[in-house]
Scaffold this motif. Structure first.
Motif, short mmCIF file in Angstrom:
data_model
loop_
_atom_site.label_atom_id
_atom_site.label_comp_id
_atom_site.label_asym_id
_atom_site.label_seq_id
_atom_site.Cartn_x
_atom_site.Cartn_y
_atom_site.Cartn_z
N CYS A 21 46.84 37.72 43.79
CA CYS A 21 47.20 38.33 42.82
C CYS A 21 48.02 39.58 42.87
N CYS A 24 46.47 43.07 41.37
CA CYS A 24 45.24 43.57 42.30
C CYS A 24 45.85 43.85 43.74
N HIS A 66 40.93 43.14 37.24
CA HIS A 66 41.36 41.61 37.24
C HIS A 66 40.86 41.20 35.92
N HIS A 115 46.84 37.92 35.86
CA HIS A 115 46.28 39.21 35.70
C HIS A 115 47.08 39.85 34.50
ZN LIG Z 1 44.46 40.76 39.81
#
Ligand SMILES: [Zn+2]
Length: 170
Positions: A21, A24, A66, A115
């Motif tokens: 991600c 993140c 997230h 996300h």
């Molecule tokens: Zn994320």
């Protein structure tokens, strides 16, 4: 102002769909990730420059946690808190680059870029009508602005200073 280059969409899609991600990674300052020029951060939200900007000043705002559903994964209070940041960043961007309008939207896919993040996209004054709205956001159509690293750093620093001066109305 800046030249544009054609984007390797296939490589990008592969990365988005198979990589970690990206939000993140930015939140955790993953050293394997390029610098995304974070210019605002609080307990819950982060704002940084889009690495593939179709417009000068193209910014993303995301929750640090997230979350995937743009509304449903937030309490009303959390959602409004995030929108307070979106509002302030949109104004910082508009003032900094002298945008004619600012576009705000959240897209994403469960198969990549899951996300939640908000796109904050300034439209330069004088953009022809047919290059406004969705056309102003589409990498495939506009190409990506070739903005030198020092300029991205300087832009992020200027946006960060504007954010420090912003009244959050708390
Ligand atoms: Zn994320």
């Amino acid at each position: 102002m800046f030249e544009r280059y054609q984007f390797d969409l296939d490589a990008y899609v592969r990365r988005v769909r198979t990589g970690p991600c990206f939000v993140c990674a930015i939140v955790s300052r993953d050293p394997d990730f390029p610098d995304h020029h974070v210019f605002y951060e609080d307990d819950a939200a982060i704002a940084f420059l889009n690495g593939y900007p179709t417009q000068y000043g193209y910014t993303l705002v995301a929750p640090k946690d997230h979350r995937e559903q743009v509304a449903g994964d937030f309490t009303l209070r959390e959602y409004l808190r995030l929108q307070r940041v979106v509002h302030r960043v949109a104004e910082a961007v508009r003032e900094e680059v002298g945008a004619e309008r600012v576009y705000l939207l959240s897209l994403g896919s469960n198969e990549g870029n899951a996300h939640v993040h908000w796109h904050i996209v300034p439209l330069p004054p004088g953009t022809p009508y047919e290059e406004q709205q969705f056309a102003a956001l589409m990498l495939e159509r506009t190409g990506v602005l070739k903005i030198p690293e020092e300029e991205m750093e300087s832009l992020a620093a200027r946006l960060g200073r504007r954010m420090e001066r912003m009244d959050f109305g708390r």
